[in-house]
Design an enzyme around this catalytic site. Sequence first.
Site, mmCIF file in Angstrom:
data_model
loop_
_atom_site.group_PDB
_atom_site.id
_atom_site.type_symbol
_atom_site.label_atom_id
_atom_site.label_comp_id
_atom_site.label_asym_id
_atom_site.label_seq_id
_atom_site.Cartn_x
_atom_site.Cartn_y
_atom_site.Cartn_z
ATOM 1 N N CYS A 130 0.967 -0.702 0.046
ATOM 2 C CA CYS A 130 -0.017 0.004 0.405
ATOM 3 C C CYS A 130 1.135 1.509 -0.125
ATOM 4 C CB CYS A 130 -1.312 0.300 0.842
ATOM 5 S SG CYS A 130 -0.023 0.211 3.111
ATOM 6 N N CYS A 180 3.547 1.435 2.622
ATOM 7 C CA CYS A 180 5.155 1.064 2.723
ATOM 8 C C CYS A 180 5.458 1.459 2.000
ATOM 9 C CB CYS A 180 4.501 -0.220 1.807
ATOM 10 S SG CYS A 180 3.493 -1.344 2.475
ATOM 11 N N ASP A 216 7.641 26.956 -34.180
ATOM 12 C CA ASP A 216 8.783 27.189 -34.552
ATOM 13 C C ASP A 216 7.743 26.970 -36.539
ATOM 14 O OD1 ASP A 216 11.554 27.640 -36.004
ATOM 15 O OD2 ASP A 216 11.171 25.460 -35.838
#
Length: 753
Positions: free
Chosen positions: A15, A18, A443
Amino acid sequence: MNTSEVELAIGGMTCASCSARIEKKLNRIEGVTASVNLATEKAKVAYADGVEVGRLVATVEKLGYSAHEIVPPPPDAEPADDAERPVTTDLTEADRLLQRLLVSAALALPVVVLAMVPSLQFEYWQWLSLTLAAPVVVWGGLPFHRAAALNARHGAATMDTLVSLGTLAAFGWSVWALFFGTAGEPGMRHGFEFTIARGDSSSALYLEVAAGVVTFILLGRYLEARSKRKAGAALRALLELGAKDVSVLGPDGTEVRVPVGRLAVGDRFVVRPGETVATDGRVVEGASAVDVSMLTGESVPADVTVGDAVTGATVNAGGRLVVEATRVGADTQLARMARLVEDAQSGKAEVQRLADRVAAVFVPVVIALAVATLGFWLGNGVGSAAAFTAAVAVLIIACPCALGLATPTALLVGTGRGAQLGILIKGPEVLESTRRVDTVVLDKTGTVTTGRMALQDVYAADGTDEKELLRLAGALEHASEHPVARAVAAGAARRLGLDAGALPVPGDFENVPGHGVRGTVDGHVVLAGRTRLLAEAGVTGLDALAAANERAEAAGRTAVLVAWDDAARGLLTVADTVKDTSPEAVRRLRELGLRPVLLTGDNRAVAEAVARDVGIAPDAVYAEVLPQDKADVVRRLQDDGRVVAMVGDGVNDAAALATADLGLAMGTGTDAAIEAGDLTLVRGDLRVAADAIRLARRTLATIKGNLCWAFGYNVAALPLAAAGLLNPMIAGAAMAFSSVFVVTNSLRLRSFT
């Protein structure tokens, strides 16, 4: 201070708590910066000189998790033959979970049915339930109990702590009721109380809760493991695209089959029809069509011939090619793409860092809340059984797993899908930028236009044959290397239906820098170039071409006047051509709420002509901008309150790409531009810029939707559980569903088009 990077494979995380604990512990080491990803089960760690990798591994292991360094194979490693590969019987995480799930489900089902359907209960049915539930709780829930015990030894609590406490408490209470209470008496009829109610605590059984919760959570873990595997499929497919071996040409022209890792820059290798191009290179012999769809998402094969570049991992769909390697190993485009995708997947958005901070303190808070719930209901005299039910429901419903999966699973799928479409997202922080962008600076050369000069118009003077004009001008210009000359020669040969090499070879060729060329073709003294060159040579008839010359300049095209035998014979115009896809791309950008701006160093006439062709307003054109000043234009727009995205492909775009709030680099451009960009577009199609912004926004929306669900689920469910309105077994099913929902919601990004 010199720093190095290492990637650790982490095992045992279940989870967000952890991953947050591991990350926090690693970051406490001086000189270490770590990011731990729950979905990929990896830690990316940057560490200073003096810090050993072994110390990092030991730090993780001391927390109760497994860890080892991920060491890539050396570039010259030879792939093992199938006969030499060791036979492995190791099961994947999903396979192991499936085995445990199937056994647990088979045992838990009759326990749940007997508890819920009183008409099926028989004498001493509760003892059969205990016999069936025991292996589910002990063996089926062993991964949760083991992880909870490991974390407890290190003074920590995670989702496994909640599941283990809840299921063992329910099972332990039931065992006590059977052996020491009245629940084990013959003829006992018992069904689970769904709400806070009066009841005899000595007869309360929760075997179906203990077995059902374990089974539901195993189901959630299994579906989650399968979904995470699917989420990372795109990157795995990308990494597997490359060729394994290659036919290298020796000095004597013989072919030797070698592992691709042995290729060196400058080696020449053969690519036959149907084979994968081994590495990035340049075609030195042959012509073919190359399937680039696996790298760029472009379905139409690209035609290549001598001098053209080819990319490793593309497939030769036509004739035999001989390619000279220009990049090998980690420098290839495929390797760079994989690195960009992996880096993006291992990063964290700011919203996820907030979720991690919440998850780190969430589990202790939930345990405290469960104890408070038990005390509250006991204090209100509802009975120990009902109070215990509410406390167990609180423990089980409040799983922070969905919080930890919300961002990484969406990133896994979103960046993987992007790689399939030729869109590389550098990191999660890029996603936030795409949401805020309102202006996109384009550009011109190489981005909106092809960046290659091409023959546009042919004006033949009175009495001059157009084909003769093209033949003599094309032959003369074919001897020059100037881009305008190459465009004239190629265009003339194409219109005459000839190969450029079939044009006559000029004699006495002379290049006049900045003005044009002269030479003798088929006995004619031919001149091609600017008006000044022809005027100084005393050519007559220039006035007749003056109007055409002015029109060409007004349209932003380069005019090439042609004369022979001292008389002006015609005028050819050359221009950089707009890409066929650019008008549609500009339209798509507008649909995303963006204002397109054209930025170029060309003169204003050229810039405005291109702007008209693609649908950009004249007041959104910045022309005659020096390369070093492009970043200043971006800053001026930002000073006006605009959030700016920049799309470019050249070295002169790198500063502007870095200055913009969001930089999109054309992958067909230079390394400097790609390095400066936040998003890389593998193919030179401006439409992909719009797709990239859409995908990034969709991924961000998915992350926010996941987090909203994960937070909202806990906010809504915890009060219900504390109020005694949730069956702990239903709470377990809902908790498992919340994680599965987050992962499957992320998987919807796989269908993005």
